[in-house]
Design an enzyme around this catalytic site. Sequence first.
Site, PDB file in Angstrom:
ATOM      1  CD1 TRP A 103      -2.198  -2.218   1.643  1.00  0.00           C
ATOM      2  CD2 TRP A 103      -3.058  -1.074  -0.086  1.00  0.00           C
ATOM      3  NE1 TRP A 103      -3.242  -2.962   1.113  1.00  0.00           N
ATOM      4  CE2 TRP A 103      -3.783  -2.280   0.061  1.00  0.00           C
ATOM      5  CE3 TRP A 103      -3.405  -0.196  -1.116  1.00  0.00           C
ATOM      6  CZ2 TRP A 103      -4.848  -2.613  -0.788  1.00  0.00           C
ATOM      7  CZ3 TRP A 103      -4.466  -0.532  -1.950  1.00  0.00           C
ATOM      8  CH2 TRP A 103      -5.167  -1.720  -1.782  1.00  0.00           C
ATOM      9  CG  ASP A 173      -2.727   4.353   4.408  1.00  0.00           C
ATOM     10  OD1 ASP A 173      -3.745   4.182   5.094  1.00  0.00           O
ATOM     11  OD2 ASP A 173      -2.490   3.704   3.363  1.00  0.00           O
ATOM     12  CE  LYS A 197      -7.629  -2.391   5.498  1.00  0.00           C
ATOM     13  NZ  LYS A 197      -8.250  -3.403   4.659  1.00  0.00           N
TER      14      LYS A 197
HETATM   15  N1  PMP Z   1      -4.040   1.668   2.703  1.00  0.00           N
HETATM   16  C1  PMP Z   1      -4.039   0.525   3.393  1.00  0.00           C
HETATM   17  C2  PMP Z   1      -3.075   0.364   4.531  1.00  0.00           C
HETATM   18  C3  PMP Z   1      -4.924  -0.503   3.075  1.00  0.00           C
HETATM   19  O1  PMP Z   1      -4.899  -1.646   3.779  1.00  0.00           O
HETATM   20  C4  PMP Z   1      -5.835  -0.319   2.008  1.00  0.00           C
HETATM   21  C5  PMP Z   1      -6.851  -1.355   1.622  1.00  0.00           C
HETATM   22  N2  PMP Z   1      -6.758  -2.581   2.166  1.00  0.00           N
HETATM   23  C6  PMP Z   1      -5.776   0.892   1.294  1.00  0.00           C
HETATM   24  C7  PMP Z   1      -4.889   1.867   1.685  1.00  0.00           C
HETATM   25  C8  PMP Z   1      -6.645   1.138   0.085  1.00  0.00           C
HETATM   26  O2  PMP Z   1      -7.936   1.438   0.382  1.00  0.00           O
HETATM   27  P1  PMP Z   1      -9.084   1.382  -0.728  1.00  0.00           P
HETATM   28  O3  PMP Z   1      -9.218  -0.038  -1.164  1.00  0.00           O
HETATM   29  O4  PMP Z   1     -10.284   1.868   0.016  1.00  0.00           O
HETATM   30  O5  PMP Z   1      -8.694   2.287  -1.817  1.00  0.00           O
END
Ligand code: PMP
Length: 363
Positions: A103, A173, A197
């Site tokens: 991510w 994030d 989450k």
């Molecule tokens: N950042 C992290 C740490 C994640 O775990 C995720 C999704 N699992 C995201 C960003 C992306 O989020 P989205 O799928 O809502 O775009």
Amino acid sequence: MKDRVYNFYAGPGALPLPVLERVHSEFFNYNNTGMSVMELSHRTDEIQHIIDDSGARIKRMMNLSDEFEVIFLQGGGSLQFLMVPMNLSHPGDKIDYIDTGYWAEKAIKAAKSLGRDLEIIAASGDRNHTYVPNSDSIQTRSEAKYLHLCTNNTVVGTQFHNFPKVPIPIVADMSSDFLSKAIDPSPCACIYAHAQKNVGLSGVTAVVIRKSILENSPDDLPELLDYRTHIERKSNYHTPPCFSIYVMWQILRWIEEDIGGVEAMEKINWQKSSALYDFIDATPLFDCPVEVESRSRMNVVFRLPTKSLEEQFIQEAFESGLVGVAGHRTQGGCRVSLYNAVTLDAVKNLIEFMDKFAQKTNY
Ligand code: PMP
């Protein structure tokens, strides 16, 4: 409820049972409106109250002073990968990032596409992202506008347990550890969390933003992608994901009133993850590749000696009502997610199953 399984999905994943019960009980008639919350106009006082009270609860639980605003957006973590650099820097500006895997790399790729002078100032790829760089050794570039990091790495099971001490604002994030523990937000300019989450329902993304950082935002941002729009319009600039925000609000109430706040939540989360890590470390069949200091309290990754044993393990777990224990599709292996809604009882049941499985395979 006896027909429910133990849910270890990495997100969307388990929701607290008391929240599901509350949502169920007011599903057809929310707060004597004679309507489901799904049927209410976003311009009603009821919906605005849910939005405002959600923000107030997040502010209280995260110790956020009035320098911060909390807004609720759509577009997930992925849109924040773009909105952060768009709002907090100008084309050509220096921005610093930490690369801790999947991510974090998506955030880097998105920010780079906007023509910033992006530098990866610390990374963990040299050891397959099995650790996070030491917070004390992180050095940012002078004049960089912010340092971006992913505090909990959902895919590889690592976590920063402290923010690095750097002289520039931090953007975090926290999609997969938001409100799972107490934090000191003072080094942060922005914290964002996709759902679902630890809180929320997919469709809503929480963003915590320090207002003063927006004084330097570019003037030519599209209105929808400008944080200032959503602050001014109290997260109701365009049709918000009302039901998702409502479920998030119920979860916030559950953390604050039923659990007793994020400190109490953190204690439970440590208990759950410690029990599982201790068991894995003591059982030769299972191996956690993540370095001890960097282990995530949210996503526990582990391997078995062969792919076929892993497949058997995941299948038999599923048949025993333990769902969602497969690793991320890019990693293989196993991953157990222990978000706020996952109970200690669920973890005990999982450990019992793992123990029986280990005895049976006699490894
Ligand atoms: N950042 C992290 C740490 C994640 O775990 C995720 C999704 N699992 C995201 C960003 C992306 O989020 P989205 O799928 O809502 O775009």
